[in-house]
Motif scaffolding. Structure first.
Motif, PDB file in Angstrom:
ATOM      1  N   TYR A  98       0.816  -1.203   0.000  1.00 17.66           N
ATOM      2  CA  TYR A  98       0.000   0.000   0.000  1.00 17.66           C
ATOM      3  C   TYR A  98       0.849   1.251   0.000  1.00 17.66           C
ATOM      4  CZ  TYR A  98       0.206  -1.297   5.009  1.00 17.66           C
ATOM      5  OH  TYR A  98       0.589  -1.705   6.253  1.00 17.66           O
ATOM      6  N   PHE A  99       0.168   2.328  -0.308  1.00 25.72           N
ATOM      7  CA  PHE A  99       0.862   3.544  -0.660  1.00 25.72           C
ATOM      8  C   PHE A  99       0.965   4.492   0.550  1.00 25.72           C
ATOM      9  CE2 PHE A  99       0.682   1.266  -4.402  1.00 25.72           C
ATOM     10  CZ  PHE A  99       1.531   1.843  -5.331  1.00 25.72           C
ATOM     11  N   ASN A 100       0.213   5.531   0.673  1.00 19.85           N
ATOM     12  CA  ASN A 100       0.405   6.501   1.763  1.00 19.85           C
ATOM     13  C   ASN A 100      -0.827   6.544   2.655  1.00 19.85           C
ATOM     14  OD1 ASN A 100       2.110   7.353  -0.664  1.00 19.85           O
ATOM     15  ND2 ASN A 100       2.987   8.611   0.958  1.00 19.85           N
ATOM     16  N   PRO A 101      -0.845   5.784   3.750  1.00 18.81           N
ATOM     17  CA  PRO A 101      -2.015   5.740   4.626  1.00 18.81           C
ATOM     18  C   PRO A 101      -2.204   7.068   5.358  1.00 18.81           C
ATOM     19  CG  PRO A 101      -0.546   3.865   5.012  1.00 18.81           C
ATOM     20  CD  PRO A 101       0.204   4.845   4.185  1.00 18.81           C
ATOM     21  N   VAL A 102      -3.431   7.557   5.374  1.00 26.31           N
ATOM     22  CA  VAL A 102      -3.749   8.811   6.064  1.00 26.31           C
ATOM     23  C   VAL A 102      -5.160   8.703   6.640  1.00 26.31           C
ATOM     24  CG1 VAL A 102      -2.245  10.222   4.599  1.00 26.31           C
ATOM     25  CG2 VAL A 102      -4.624   9.886   3.942  1.00 26.31           C
ATOM     26  N   GLY A 103      -5.608   9.777   7.302  1.00 29.74           N
ATOM     27  CA  GLY A 103      -6.956   9.805   7.852  1.00 29.74           C
ATOM     28  C   GLY A 103      -7.038   9.179   9.230  1.00 29.74           C
ATOM     29  N   ALA A 104      -8.256   8.982   9.687  1.00 31.74           N
ATOM     30  CA  ALA A 104      -8.511   8.436  11.019  1.00 31.74           C
ATOM     31  C   ALA A 104      -9.936   7.909  11.051  1.00 31.74           C
ATOM     32  CB  ALA A 104      -8.320   9.513  12.084  1.00 31.74           C
ATOM     33  N   LEU A 130       3.866  13.129   5.565  1.00 35.84           N
ATOM     34  CA  LEU A 130       3.363  14.481   5.346  1.00 35.84           C
ATOM     35  C   LEU A 130       2.117  14.802   6.150  1.00 35.84           C
ATOM     36  CD1 LEU A 130       3.365  17.179   3.765  1.00 35.84           C
ATOM     37  CD2 LEU A 130       1.981  16.017   2.018  1.00 35.84           C
ATOM     38  N   MET A 131       1.075  13.962   6.057  1.00 29.28           N
ATOM     39  CA  MET A 131      -0.219  14.321   6.624  1.00 29.28           C
ATOM     40  C   MET A 131      -0.172  14.580   8.133  1.00 29.28           C
ATOM     41  SD  MET A 131      -3.485  14.779   5.550  1.00 29.28           S
ATOM     42  CE  MET A 131      -4.001  13.686   4.241  1.00 29.28           C
ATOM     43  N   PRO A 132       0.433  13.697   8.953  1.00 23.51           N
ATOM     44  CA  PRO A 132       0.485  14.014  10.379  1.00 23.51           C
ATOM     45  C   PRO A 132       1.322  15.254  10.684  1.00 23.51           C
ATOM     46  CG  PRO A 132       1.741  12.028   9.907  1.00 23.51           C
ATOM     47  CD  PRO A 132       0.962  12.357   8.673  1.00 23.51           C
ATOM     48  N   TYR A 133       2.330  15.519   9.855  1.00 17.61           N
ATOM     49  CA  TYR A 133       3.134  16.737  10.069  1.00 17.61           C
ATOM     50  C   TYR A 133       2.276  17.979   9.796  1.00 17.61           C
ATOM     51  CZ  TYR A 133       7.496  19.315  10.564  1.00 17.61           C
ATOM     52  OH  TYR A 133       8.492  20.136  11.034  1.00 17.61           O
ATOM     53  N   VAL A 134       1.524  17.951   8.696  1.00 15.92           N
ATOM     54  CA  VAL A 134       0.637  19.074   8.378  1.00 15.92           C
ATOM     55  C   VAL A 134      -0.382  19.269   9.494  1.00 15.92           C
ATOM     56  CG1 VAL A 134      -1.115  19.924   6.770  1.00 15.92           C
ATOM     57  CG2 VAL A 134       0.937  18.806   5.897  1.00 15.92           C
ATOM     58  N   ALA A 135      -0.931  18.168  10.015  1.00 14.28           N
ATOM     59  CA  ALA A 135      -1.911  18.254  11.096  1.00 14.28           C
ATOM     60  C   ALA A 135      -1.312  18.901  12.338  1.00 14.28           C
ATOM     61  CB  ALA A 135      -2.442  16.855  11.427  1.00 14.28           C
ATOM     62  N   GLN A 136      -0.061  18.567  12.642  1.00 21.85           N
ATOM     63  CA  GLN A 136       0.576  19.146  13.825  1.00 21.85           C
ATOM     64  C   GLN A 136       0.897  20.623  13.634  1.00 21.85           C
ATOM     65  OE1 GLN A 136       3.813  16.790  15.387  1.00 21.85           O
ATOM     66  NE2 GLN A 136       2.555  14.949  15.569  1.00 21.85           N
ATOM     67  N   VAL A 137       1.158  21.031  12.389  1.00 20.11           N
ATOM     68  CA  VAL A 137       1.326  22.461  12.111  1.00 20.11           C
ATOM     69  C   VAL A 137      -0.014  23.176  12.301  1.00 20.11           C
ATOM     70  CG1 VAL A 137       1.830  24.180  10.323  1.00 20.11           C
ATOM     71  CG2 VAL A 137       3.315  22.173  10.599  1.00 20.11           C
ATOM     72  N   ALA A 138      -1.082  22.582  11.778  1.00 20.37           N
ATOM     73  CA  ALA A 138      -2.411  23.201  11.883  1.00 20.37           C
ATOM     74  C   ALA A 138      -2.859  23.344  13.334  1.00 20.37           C
ATOM     75  CB  ALA A 138      -3.434  22.383  11.094  1.00 20.37           C
ATOM     76  N   ILE A 139      -2.492  22.377  14.194  1.00 17.76           N
ATOM     77  CA  ILE A 139      -2.913  22.423  15.596  1.00 17.76           C
ATOM     78  C   ILE A 139      -1.981  23.289  16.439  1.00 17.76           C
ATOM     79  CG2 ILE A 139      -1.644  20.451  16.569  1.00 17.76           C
ATOM     80  CD1 ILE A 139      -5.406  21.113  17.045  1.00 17.76           C
ATOM     81  N   GLY A 140      -0.857  23.730  15.846  1.00 17.06           N
ATOM     82  CA  GLY A 140       0.059  24.616  16.545  1.00 17.06           C
ATOM     83  C   GLY A 140       1.235  23.950  17.224  1.00 17.06           C
ATOM     84  N   ARG A 141       1.426  22.651  17.000  1.00 20.54           N
ATOM     85  CA  ARG A 141       2.548  21.953  17.631  1.00 20.54           C
ATOM     86  C   ARG A 141       3.852  22.194  16.893  1.00 20.54           C
ATOM     87  NH1 ARG A 141       0.965  15.764  18.645  1.00 20.54           N
ATOM     88  NH2 ARG A 141       3.164  15.726  19.280  1.00 20.54           N
ATOM     89  N   TYR A 165      -2.490   8.941  -1.756  1.00 20.76           N
ATOM     90  CA  TYR A 165      -2.909   8.867  -0.350  1.00 20.76           C
ATOM     91  C   TYR A 165      -4.157   8.007  -0.249  1.00 20.76           C
ATOM     92  CZ  TYR A 165       0.376  12.683   0.180  1.00 20.76           C
ATOM     93  OH  TYR A 165       1.523  13.435   0.160  1.00 20.76           O
ATOM     94  N   ILE A 166      -4.158   7.085   0.722  1.00 21.13           N
ATOM     95  CA  ILE A 166      -5.286   6.176   0.905  1.00 21.13           C
ATOM     96  C   ILE A 166      -5.780   6.257   2.339  1.00 21.13           C
ATOM     97  CG2 ILE A 166      -3.626   4.273   1.244  1.00 21.13           C
ATOM     98  CD1 ILE A 166      -5.817   2.350   0.291  1.00 21.13           C
ATOM     99  N   HIS A 167      -7.101   6.331   2.494  1.00 17.44           N
ATOM    100  CA  HIS A 167      -7.702   6.426   3.831  1.00 17.44           C
ATOM    101  C   HIS A 167      -7.445   5.139   4.602  1.00 17.44           C
ATOM    102  CE1 HIS A 167     -10.470   7.290   7.062  1.00 17.44           C
ATOM    103  NE2 HIS A 167     -10.821   8.451   6.505  1.00 17.44           N
ATOM    104  N   VAL A 168      -7.102   5.273   5.866  1.00 17.30           N
ATOM    105  CA  VAL A 168      -6.784   4.104   6.698  1.00 17.30           C
ATOM    106  C   VAL A 168      -7.970   3.150   6.815  1.00 17.30           C
ATOM    107  CG1 VAL A 168      -7.392   5.243   8.883  1.00 17.30           C
ATOM    108  CG2 VAL A 168      -5.681   3.388   8.869  1.00 17.30           C
ATOM    109  N   LEU A 169      -9.196   3.652   6.711  1.00 20.64           N
ATOM    110  CA  LEU A 169     -10.364   2.771   6.768  1.00 20.64           C
ATOM    111  C   LEU A 169     -10.456   1.912   5.502  1.00 20.64           C
ATOM    112  CD1 LEU A 169     -13.096   5.104   8.321  1.00 20.64           C
ATOM    113  CD2 LEU A 169     -11.698   3.374   9.462  1.00 20.64           C
TER     114      LEU A 169
END
Length: 354
Positions: A176-182, A199-210, A232-236
């Motif tokens: 599989y390719f790039n798992p993302v989502g929740a 990429l995706m969790p890093y972007v999320a942490q920037v958006a939340i201010g971490r 990018y593929i959804h984890v579900l």
């Protein structure tokens, strides 16, 4: 079925365990919590309304692993456990070969000891290396270019040779390719330890201010906006692919390989813009030099999985981002620090049922 899931407390593992429980399977989990938390399984059990049994075990502990298989007698195994950071694998290759390859050998020995010969292996598109023959299909030559990818390739080859030597084995290699989502509840999601490698969790942490800003590696690729494009593929969807493969193996012996991806790519800037739009937050970024080994585009042809497994990805980028943001907002620091390795079975049971 009774399914044993290695690495079942991790990101993809926990979502797959939840779907297994929801479909009525009995589930046992082994995890060493090197990059996961038992809190994920406590929440999975709550969402499912029934429980998976969790054991704190390292696959390198052959004696304890063999005992668990003797105790549980599973019908099948889904194998997620393994180290997965490309950069770390370059600096510590022996650590990766020891954990990923030796751990899998120990797992196969434990399976054979109880005549359990159905295995779904969590492989990766990294086995294709830097191939530019797009879209990537299962017959694309494998040419992994880093120790992490080579451990996945070695395991695939080992499993193929095992199945060829003994027709009792039924094995799936899922690339599989790039798992993302929740999960849509926002209760389970990706909780990387330290600096995110993806990429995706890093972007999320920037958006939340971490974190301050996203570093975009390369802005001069021959793509629509100059940034790298990935599938990018959804984890579900990914979890559903593991269950579809498990169902297929009940009727089919031998080793089988499937790509799990959406078949379309999204650029780094498209991901950043989608996150800013969904979150309503500014996501600062800076374009920096390309990373060695990165390709301009990488995406799957998943037609084989559609035809043989009846599976296809159902979630688009917007849904992936919405679900990731819901998880990040509700869990700004992830699951929180829990020193779970070395917990006894009794201590884990108390924690899971508190």
């Amino acid at each position: 079925m009774h399914v044993l899931v290695t690495g079942g407390a991790g990101y993809i593992g926990s979502h797959t365990v939840l779907q297994l429980l929801e479909e009525g399977h009995e589930v046992s989990i082994v995890d060493n919590f090197s990059n996961s938390s038992p809190e994920s399984i406590r929440r999975v059990n709550s969402l499912a309304g029934r429980s998976a049994h969790l054991r704190s075990v390292d696959l390198l502990n052959q004696q304890e692993l063999t005992k668990i298989f003797a105790d549980t007698q599973p019908d099948a195994v889904i194998h997620f456990a393994g180290l997965k950071a490309v950069g770390e694998s370059v600096s510590e290759p022996l650590k990766y070969y020891r954990n990923n390859v030796t751990g899998t050998l120990n797992l196969l020995d434990a399976m054979e000891a109880v005549d359990c010969r159905t295995l779904v292996f969590s492989s990766s598109a990294t086995v294709y290396g830097e191939s530019t023959a797009l879209p990537l299909i299962e017959s694309t030559p494998r040419n992994a270019t880093n120790p992490y990818g080579r451990t996945k390739l070695h395991i695939e080859e080992m499993l193929e040779e095992l199945a060829a030597s003994d027709p009792r084995w039924s094995i799936a290699n899922l690339r599989y390719f790039n798992p993302v989502g929740a999960h849509t509840s926002g209760l389970i999601g990706e909780d990387p330890q330290g600096t995110p490698n993806n990429l995706m969790p890093y972007v999320a942490q920037v958006a939340i201010g971490r974190r301050e800003k996203v570093h975009v590696f390369g802005g001069d690729y021959p793509t629509a906006d100059g940034t790298g494009v990935r599938d990018y593929i959804h984890v579900l969807d990914l979890a559903a692919g593991h269950l579809a493969a498990l169902k297929y193996l009940r009727e089919s012996a031998g080793a089988h390989t499937w790509n799990l991806g959406t078949g379309t790519g999204s650029s780094v800037l498209e991901v950043i813009e989608a996150f800013a739009r969904v979150s309503g937050k500014e996501v600062p970024y800076k374009i920096v030099e390309r990373r060695s080994g990165d390709v301009a585009e990488n995406y799957a042809n998943a037609e084989k999985a559609r035809l043989e497994l009846g599976w296809k990805a159902e979630h688009g980028l917007e849904q992936m981002v919405e679900d990731m943001w819901r998880w990040q907002k509700g869990n700004p620091t992830g699951f929180g620090p829990i020193d779970a390795f070395g917990m006894t079975d009794e201590e884990l049971d108390i924690f899971l049922n508190r």
